[in-house]
Design a protein around this motif. Structure first.
Motif, PDB file in Angstrom:
ATOM      1  N   LYS A 308     -52.615 -45.883   0.785  1.00 50.15           N
ATOM      2  CA  LYS A 308     -50.842 -45.054   1.818  1.00 50.15           C
ATOM      3  C   LYS A 308     -51.934 -45.858   2.907  1.00 50.15           C
ATOM      4  O   LYS A 308     -50.682 -46.436   4.131  1.00 50.15           O
ATOM      5  N   ASN A 309     -52.892 -45.859   3.239  1.00 45.06           N
ATOM      6  CA  ASN A 309     -53.417 -46.536   5.226  1.00 45.06           C
ATOM      7  C   ASN A 309     -53.016 -48.310   4.678  1.00 45.06           C
ATOM      8  O   ASN A 309     -52.946 -48.601   5.734  1.00 45.06           O
ATOM      9  N   ILE A 310     -53.050 -48.612   3.578  1.00 45.39           N
ATOM     10  CA  ILE A 310     -52.886 -50.200   3.217  1.00 45.39           C
ATOM     11  C   ILE A 310     -51.823 -50.221   3.470  1.00 45.39           C
ATOM     12  O   ILE A 310     -50.742 -50.680   4.155  1.00 45.39           O
ATOM     13  N   VAL A 311     -50.884 -49.796   2.883  1.00 48.30           N
ATOM     14  CA  VAL A 311     -49.330 -49.837   3.318  1.00 48.30           C
ATOM     15  C   VAL A 311     -48.562 -49.448   4.883  1.00 48.30           C
ATOM     16  O   VAL A 311     -48.013 -49.953   5.056  1.00 48.30           O
ATOM     17  N   LYS A 312     -49.069 -48.487   5.278  1.00 51.40           N
ATOM     18  CA  LYS A 312     -49.227 -47.546   6.903  1.00 51.40           C
ATOM     19  C   LYS A 312     -49.503 -48.691   7.657  1.00 51.40           C
ATOM     20  O   LYS A 312     -49.025 -48.547   8.666  1.00 51.40           O
ATOM     21  N   ALA A 313     -50.105 -49.285   7.302  1.00 52.55           N
ATOM     22  CA  ALA A 313     -50.961 -50.409   8.252  1.00 52.55           C
ATOM     23  C   ALA A 313     -50.110 -52.077   8.093  1.00 52.55           C
ATOM     24  O   ALA A 313     -50.232 -52.634   9.087  1.00 52.55           O
ATOM     25  N   GLY A 314     -49.093 -51.399   6.955  1.00 51.10           N
ATOM     26  CA  GLY A 314     -48.427 -52.357   7.110  1.00 51.10           C
ATOM     27  C   GLY A 314     -49.046 -54.107   6.579  1.00 51.10           C
ATOM     28  O   GLY A 314     -48.258 -55.218   6.646  1.00 51.10           O
ATOM     29  N   LEU A 315     -49.620 -53.928   5.602  1.00 49.55           N
ATOM     30  CA  LEU A 315     -50.635 -55.135   5.177  1.00 49.55           C
ATOM     31  C   LEU A 315     -49.837 -55.457   3.388  1.00 49.55           C
ATOM     32  O   LEU A 315     -50.042 -56.305   4.192  1.00 49.55           O
ATOM     33  N   ALA A 316     -48.687 -54.707   3.320  1.00 51.43           N
ATOM     34  CA  ALA A 316     -48.441 -54.660   1.907  1.00 51.43           C
ATOM     35  C   ALA A 316     -47.022 -53.335   1.974  1.00 51.43           C
ATOM     36  O   ALA A 316     -47.361 -52.529   2.637  1.00 51.43           O
ATOM     37  N   ASP A 398     -55.000 -41.897   8.771  1.00 51.50           N
ATOM     38  CA  ASP A 398     -56.250 -42.286  10.191  1.00 51.50           C
ATOM     39  C   ASP A 398     -57.070 -43.250  10.411  1.00 51.50           C
ATOM     40  O   ASP A 398     -57.467 -44.047  10.722  1.00 51.50           O
ATOM     41  N   ARG A 399     -56.838 -44.435   9.160  1.00 51.10           N
ATOM     42  CA  ARG A 399     -57.392 -45.190   8.898  1.00 51.10           C
ATOM     43  C   ARG A 399     -56.540 -46.698   9.149  1.00 51.10           C
ATOM     44  O   ARG A 399     -57.116 -48.048   8.900  1.00 51.10           O
ATOM     45  N   ALA A 400     -55.294 -46.869   9.503  1.00 54.72           N
ATOM     46  CA  ALA A 400     -54.440 -46.932   9.119  1.00 54.72           C
ATOM     47  C   ALA A 400     -54.494 -48.744  10.722  1.00 54.72           C
ATOM     48  O   ALA A 400     -54.510 -50.042  10.304  1.00 54.72           O
ATOM     49  N   ALA A 401     -54.661 -48.520  11.303  1.00 56.95           N
ATOM     50  CA  ALA A 401     -55.174 -49.388  12.890  1.00 56.95           C
ATOM     51  C   ALA A 401     -56.124 -49.663  12.325  1.00 56.95           C
ATOM     52  O   ALA A 401     -56.143 -51.109  12.757  1.00 56.95           O
ATOM     53  N   ASP A 402     -57.986 -49.346  12.104  1.00 52.55           N
ATOM     54  CA  ASP A 402     -58.911 -50.241  11.457  1.00 52.55           C
ATOM     55  C   ASP A 402     -58.475 -51.143  10.339  1.00 52.55           C
ATOM     56  O   ASP A 402     -58.911 -52.302  11.006  1.00 52.55           O
ATOM     57  N   LEU A 403     -57.366 -51.410   9.611  1.00 50.10           N
ATOM     58  CA  LEU A 403     -57.718 -51.331   8.378  1.00 50.10           C
ATOM     59  C   LEU A 403     -56.834 -52.785   9.211  1.00 50.10           C
ATOM     60  O   LEU A 403     -56.649 -54.113   8.760  1.00 50.10           O
ATOM     61  N   ARG A 404     -55.710 -52.427  10.037  1.00 48.99           N
ATOM     62  CA  ARG A 404     -54.764 -54.056  10.840  1.00 48.99           C
ATOM     63  C   ARG A 404     -55.904 -54.655  11.819  1.00 48.99           C
ATOM     64  O   ARG A 404     -55.686 -55.725  11.656  1.00 48.99           O
TER      65      ARG A 404
END
Length: 413
Positions: A308-316, A398-404
């Motif tokens: 979910k965080n990967i998708v929320k981050a816009g990575l996929a 809450d980790r989406a920004a970290d992933l981006r």
């Protein structure tokens, strides 16, 4: 959605079942018992299986508690069972399953010491707390809904949820607790473009039957459309028209005998309903009745959180995460991230970022997601994912920004 070997237009179907479906009754009993123990013993070891049938509840499995308060909660298991059944709505002896009169049989024993030594820190071959079993767990997310769930299962859950709300509010007093929903969505090039078919099968009293046809009356069917289907579709999919959608409401004509009288129920028999409705893969492990030392539950929640965080981050735009473990070993034996060719980052790079960002050892997952608390009863109906609420920690992004940030560094390296 993957189109391997298929054309650009697809129909995909998912189903959900209501809180009164026999298998969900069993799941809710197992998780209600788990919550009653976690309230007093955050380190309880539990794998509680429930069977329900006409007038009978059978409890089986393993439970190990560590204090007197939890022992007392376990001794009151029958009370917990009956209260759970009452909350679900089986309070009429005419249904063949009533919280007052059903028999409750217990066949619970302690966790195997051979399993315990692999899970308890310092007791096994490794110093850390290991996984409670071997196995592979999957998490999935996509951008089809605000909750980052696939649209078919999201809608199917909302339909049975609405059925329960209308029934509990007394707006349709002829409804009974058992029900199923099914939603077929039309996709073009992987994008949902409309609804194709909606199926609702709901248990009801005899007075919803038209005596002339011996089938559910047209009035009752219209009420289902007007009070359940139309509001849910209008709220969740305002962009889609209902004009060309086929609806089947109680397609057998009648559904009077239902619940545990109509079909036996077992814990863990609705694992696809509990997850993504058939989208993505499933490792085979069920959730309900299991404490978080069981990676079947905790690692699957973590895999959903990561996806979910990967998708929320816009990575996929869609993502599936696999975590795999060996019993008694803390470090996962493998981590896989599949973005179905929707990410610009190489798969190996995404895996590296995931390993750097998220804790993946069982004890770390439990702490990170705060899983040693009585939060599980609510998960046992309407799906474990795509939900809101304080206990659904794995749904946080809450980790989406970290992933981006990590992805940006990787792309410029």
């Amino acid at each position: 959605m993957s189109h391997t070997g298929m054309g650009s237009t697809q129909l995909f179907t998912s189903e959900s079942v209501s809180m009164g479906h026999p298998d969900k009754v069993a799941d809710q009993i197992s998780d209600a018992l788990l919550d009653s123990l976690l309230t007093h013993d955050p380190h309880v070891r539990a794998a509680i299986e429930t069977l329900v049938t006409t007038g009978l509840v059978v409890l089986a499995g393993e439970v190990t508690v560590h204090n007197e308060a939890a022992e007392n909660a376990l001794s009151r298991a029958e009370d917990t069972v009956r209260e759970t059944i009452r909350q679900i709505g089986y309070d009429d002896p005419a249904t063949g399953f009533d919280y007052r009169s059903c028999a409750v049989l217990r066949a619970l024993h302690c966790q195997s010491p051979d399993i315990s030594r692999g899970v308890t820190k310092g007791e096994g071959l490794h110093s850390e707390q290991g996984a409670g079993d071997q196995g592979m767990m999957f998490g999935f997310a996509c951008d089809e809904t605000k909750s980052l769930m696939p649209l078919p299962i999201h809608l199917a859950h909302r339909l049975v949820e609405q059925l329960a709300e209308v029934r509990k509010a007394g707006k349709l007093d002829w409804l009974r607790p058992d029900a199923k929903s099914q939603v077929t969505v039309k996709y073009e090039s992987g994008v949902p473009v409309g609804l194709h078919t909606i199926v609702i099968s709901t248990q009801h009293r005899e007075d919803a039957i038209d005596p002339k046809t011996d089938q559910m009356s047209s009035t009752a069917q219209k009420q289902i459309r007007d009070m359940i289907i139309t509001p849910v579709v209008g709220r969740e999919c305002p962009q889609f028209s209902m004009d060309d959608v086929t609806t089947h409401i109680n397609p057998t004509g009648r559904f009077v005998v239902g619940g545990p009288q109509g079909d036996s129920g077992l814990t863990g028999r609705k694992i696809i309903v509990d997850t993504y409705g058939g989208r993505g893969r499933h490792g085979g492990g069920a959730f309900s009745g299991k404490d978080p030392s069981k990676v079947d539950r905790s690692a699957t929640y973590m895999a959903r959180h990561i996806a979910k965080n990967i998708v929320k981050a816009g990575l996929a735009t869609q993502c599936e995460v696999q975590l795999a473990y060996a019993i008694g070993v803390a470090e996962p034996v493998s981590v896989l991230v599949d973005t179905f060719s929707t990410s610009e980052l190489p798969p190996a790079e995404i895996v590296r970022i995931v390993r750097d960002t998220f804790p993946l050892r069982p004890a770390e997952i439990i702490s990170y997601l705060n899983l040693r608390q009585p939060i599980y009863f609510e998960t046992a109906r309407n799906g474990h994912f795509g939900r809101e609420g304080e206990g659904f920690t794995w749904e946080k992004t809450d980790r989406a920004a970290d992933l981006r940030k990590a992805a940006k560094v990787a792309q410029t390296a």
